[in-house]
Design a protein around this motif. Structure first.
Motif, PDB file in Angstrom:
ATOM      1  N   PRO A   3       9.699   9.595  10.087  1.00  0.00           N
ATOM      2  CA  PRO A   3       8.968   8.399   9.645  1.00  0.00           C
ATOM      3  C   PRO A   3       8.978   8.293   8.121  1.00  0.00           C
ATOM      4  O   PRO A   3       8.973   9.300   7.418  1.00  0.00           O
ATOM      5  N   ALA A   4       9.053   7.075   7.643  1.00  0.00           N
ATOM      6  CA  ALA A   4       9.047   6.832   6.194  1.00  0.00           C
ATOM      7  C   ALA A   4       7.652   6.380   5.785  1.00  0.00           C
ATOM      8  O   ALA A   4       7.103   5.442   6.358  1.00  0.00           O
ATOM      9  N   LEU A   5       7.092   7.047   4.804  1.00  0.00           N
ATOM     10  CA  LEU A   5       5.773   6.700   4.282  1.00  0.00           C
ATOM     11  C   LEU A   5       5.924   6.363   2.808  1.00  0.00           C
ATOM     12  O   LEU A   5       6.517   7.120   2.036  1.00  0.00           O
ATOM     13  N   ARG A   6       5.387   5.227   2.436  1.00  0.00           N
ATOM     14  CA  ARG A   6       5.421   4.811   1.028  1.00  0.00           C
ATOM     15  C   ARG A   6       3.988   4.556   0.582  1.00  0.00           C
ATOM     16  O   ARG A   6       3.233   3.827   1.241  1.00  0.00           O
ATOM     17  N   LEU A   7       3.603   5.174  -0.525  1.00  0.00           N
ATOM     18  CA  LEU A   7       2.274   4.980  -1.109  1.00  0.00           C
ATOM     19  C   LEU A   7       2.403   4.115  -2.359  1.00  0.00           C
ATOM     20  O   LEU A   7       3.375   4.248  -3.108  1.00  0.00           O
ATOM     21  N   MET A   8       1.415   3.246  -2.563  1.00  0.00           N
ATOM     22  CA  MET A   8       1.444   2.342  -3.712  1.00  0.00           C
ATOM     23  C   MET A   8       0.088   2.346  -4.395  1.00  0.00           C
ATOM     24  O   MET A   8      -0.924   2.614  -3.742  1.00  0.00           O
ATOM     25  N   GLY A   9       0.091   2.068  -5.645  1.00  0.00           N
ATOM     26  CA  GLY A   9      -1.154   1.975  -6.387  1.00  0.00           C
ATOM     27  C   GLY A   9      -0.968   1.147  -7.639  1.00  0.00           C
ATOM     28  O   GLY A   9       0.135   1.040  -8.165  1.00  0.00           O
ATOM     29  N   SER A  10      -2.043   0.546  -8.095  1.00  0.00           N
ATOM     30  CA  SER A  10      -1.988  -0.192  -9.353  1.00  0.00           C
ATOM     31  C   SER A  10      -3.354  -0.165 -10.020  1.00  0.00           C
ATOM     32  O   SER A  10      -4.389   0.018  -9.375  1.00  0.00           O
ATOM     33  N   LEU A  11      -3.327  -0.353 -11.316  1.00  0.00           N
ATOM     34  CA  LEU A  11      -4.518  -0.364 -12.147  1.00  0.00           C
ATOM     35  C   LEU A  11      -4.310  -1.463 -13.180  1.00  0.00           C
ATOM     36  O   LEU A  11      -3.232  -1.569 -13.764  1.00  0.00           O
ATOM     37  N   TRP A  41     -11.821  -4.589 -14.664  1.00  0.00           N
ATOM     38  CA  TRP A  41     -10.831  -3.610 -14.210  1.00  0.00           C
ATOM     39  C   TRP A  41     -10.545  -3.888 -12.742  1.00  0.00           C
ATOM     40  O   TRP A  41     -11.450  -4.230 -11.979  1.00  0.00           O
ATOM     41  N   THR A  42      -9.287  -3.719 -12.334  1.00  0.00           N
ATOM     42  CA  THR A  42      -8.925  -3.828 -10.927  1.00  0.00           C
ATOM     43  C   THR A  42      -8.172  -2.567 -10.512  1.00  0.00           C
ATOM     44  O   THR A  42      -7.409  -1.996 -11.295  1.00  0.00           O
ATOM     45  N   TYR A  43      -8.438  -2.140  -9.283  1.00  0.00           N
ATOM     46  CA  TYR A  43      -7.793  -0.956  -8.719  1.00  0.00           C
ATOM     47  C   TYR A  43      -7.260  -1.325  -7.340  1.00  0.00           C
ATOM     48  O   TYR A  43      -7.929  -2.041  -6.590  1.00  0.00           O
ATOM     49  N   GLU A  44      -6.075  -0.820  -6.995  1.00  0.00           N
ATOM     50  CA  GLU A  44      -5.529  -1.066  -5.669  1.00  0.00           C
ATOM     51  C   GLU A  44      -4.766   0.164  -5.193  1.00  0.00           C
ATOM     52  O   GLU A  44      -4.024   0.781  -5.959  1.00  0.00           O
ATOM     53  N   LEU A  45      -4.973   0.525  -3.930  1.00  0.00           N
ATOM     54  CA  LEU A  45      -4.247   1.603  -3.272  1.00  0.00           C
ATOM     55  C   LEU A  45      -3.727   1.069  -1.948  1.00  0.00           C
ATOM     56  O   LEU A  45      -4.434   0.339  -1.248  1.00  0.00           O
ATOM     57  N   ALA A  52       9.339   6.503  13.063  1.00  0.00           N
ATOM     58  CA  ALA A  52      10.720   6.782  13.472  1.00  0.00           C
ATOM     59  C   ALA A  52      10.990   6.305  14.892  1.00  0.00           C
ATOM     60  O   ALA A  52      12.099   5.870  15.202  1.00  0.00           O
ATOM     61  N   GLY A  53      10.007   6.362  15.774  1.00  0.00           N
ATOM     62  CA  GLY A  53      10.223   5.998  17.167  1.00  0.00           C
ATOM     63  C   GLY A  53      10.145   4.511  17.462  1.00  0.00           C
ATOM     64  O   GLY A  53      10.327   4.097  18.611  1.00  0.00           O
ATOM     65  N   ALA A  54       9.884   3.692  16.485  1.00  0.00           N
ATOM     66  CA  ALA A  54       9.758   2.244  16.695  1.00  0.00           C
ATOM     67  C   ALA A  54      10.510   1.499  15.604  1.00  0.00           C
ATOM     68  O   ALA A  54       9.925   1.064  14.620  1.00  0.00           O
ATOM     69  N   PRO A  55      11.836   1.365  15.764  1.00  0.00           N
ATOM     70  CA  PRO A  55      12.617   0.658  14.740  1.00  0.00           C
ATOM     71  C   PRO A  55      12.130  -0.784  14.556  1.00  0.00           C
ATOM     72  O   PRO A  55      11.817  -1.470  15.515  1.00  0.00           O
ATOM     73  N   GLY A  56      12.045  -1.209  13.341  1.00  0.00           N
ATOM     74  CA  GLY A  56      11.597  -2.563  13.033  1.00  0.00           C
ATOM     75  C   GLY A  56      10.084  -2.705  12.910  1.00  0.00           C
ATOM     76  O   GLY A  56       9.601  -3.753  12.507  1.00  0.00           O
ATOM     77  N   LEU A  57       9.330  -1.676  13.262  1.00  0.00           N
ATOM     78  CA  LEU A  57       7.866  -1.725  13.154  1.00  0.00           C
ATOM     79  C   LEU A  57       7.433  -1.123  11.827  1.00  0.00           C
ATOM     80  O   LEU A  57       7.912  -0.053  11.434  1.00  0.00           O
ATOM     81  N   ARG A  58       6.550  -1.810  11.167  1.00  0.00           N
ATOM     82  CA  ARG A  58       5.989  -1.298   9.907  1.00  0.00           C
ATOM     83  C   ARG A  58       4.485  -1.506   9.930  1.00  0.00           C
ATOM     84  O   ARG A  58       4.013  -2.581  10.291  1.00  0.00           O
ATOM     85  N   LEU A  59       3.762  -0.493   9.548  1.00  0.00           N
ATOM     86  CA  LEU A  59       2.308  -0.575   9.427  1.00  0.00           C
ATOM     87  C   LEU A  59       1.969  -0.562   7.943  1.00  0.00           C
ATOM     88  O   LEU A  59       2.450   0.299   7.206  1.00  0.00           O
ATOM     89  N   GLN A  60       1.141  -1.503   7.525  1.00  0.00           N
ATOM     90  CA  GLN A  60       0.773  -1.598   6.119  1.00  0.00           C
ATOM     91  C   GLN A  60      -0.734  -1.712   5.992  1.00  0.00           C
ATOM     92  O   GLN A  60      -1.401  -2.262   6.868  1.00  0.00           O
ATOM     93  N   GLY A  61      -1.240  -1.194   4.900  1.00  0.00           N
ATOM     94  CA  GLY A  61      -2.665  -1.308   4.607  1.00  0.00           C
ATOM     95  C   GLY A  61      -2.892  -1.211   3.118  1.00  0.00           C
ATOM     96  O   GLY A  61      -2.112  -0.586   2.399  1.00  0.00           O
ATOM     97  N   ALA A  62      -3.928  -1.839   2.665  1.00  0.00           N
ATOM     98  CA  ALA A  62      -4.262  -1.800   1.239  1.00  0.00           C
ATOM     99  C   ALA A  62      -5.756  -2.024   1.050  1.00  0.00           C
ATOM    100  O   ALA A  62      -6.412  -2.650   1.877  1.00  0.00           O
ATOM    101  N   ALA A  63      -6.273  -1.492  -0.037  1.00  0.00           N
ATOM    102  CA  ALA A  63      -7.663  -1.688  -0.424  1.00  0.00           C
ATOM    103  C   ALA A  63      -7.696  -1.935  -1.929  1.00  0.00           C
ATOM    104  O   ALA A  63      -6.893  -1.369  -2.673  1.00  0.00           O
ATOM    105  N   PHE A  64      -8.590  -2.807  -2.346  1.00  0.00           N
ATOM    106  CA  PHE A  64      -8.685  -3.087  -3.790  1.00  0.00           C
ATOM    107  C   PHE A  64     -10.141  -3.263  -4.183  1.00  0.00           C
ATOM    108  O   PHE A  64     -11.010  -3.502  -3.345  1.00  0.00           O
TER     109      PHE A  64
END
Length: 70
Positions: A3-11, A41-45, A52-64
């Motif tokens: 599985p591919a996991l990508r983490l994001m953040g901004s300030l 100030w703004t914060y986002e994660l 890996a077992g579900a091609p084409g499926l992506r789960l996304q979430g964010a909080a700010f």
């Protein structure tokens, strides 16, 4: 495939001066001559997971959060 996991953040930081209208509007509404600038100030994660077992499926979430003061 694993599985591919990508983490994001901004300030971010912002500064806003009151407009002439907000401070000195006359007529039906009265302005606020002693209105002070706004500072914030703004914060986002966030994440994105592509299982890996579900091609084409992506789960996304964010909080700010935004913190402002005058």
């Amino acid at each position: 495939a694993s599985p591919a996991l990508r983490l994001m953040g901004s300030l971010g930081r912002a500064f806003r001066m009151p407009t002439f209208t907000e401070r000195f509007l006359t007529g039906f509404f009265n302005g606020t001559p002693n209105l002070q600038p706004e500072d914030s100030w703004t914060y986002e994660l966030g994440f994105e997971l592509a299982p890996a077992g579900a091609p084409g499926l992506r789960l996304q979430g964010a909080a700010f959060q935004r913190e402002a003061r005058r």
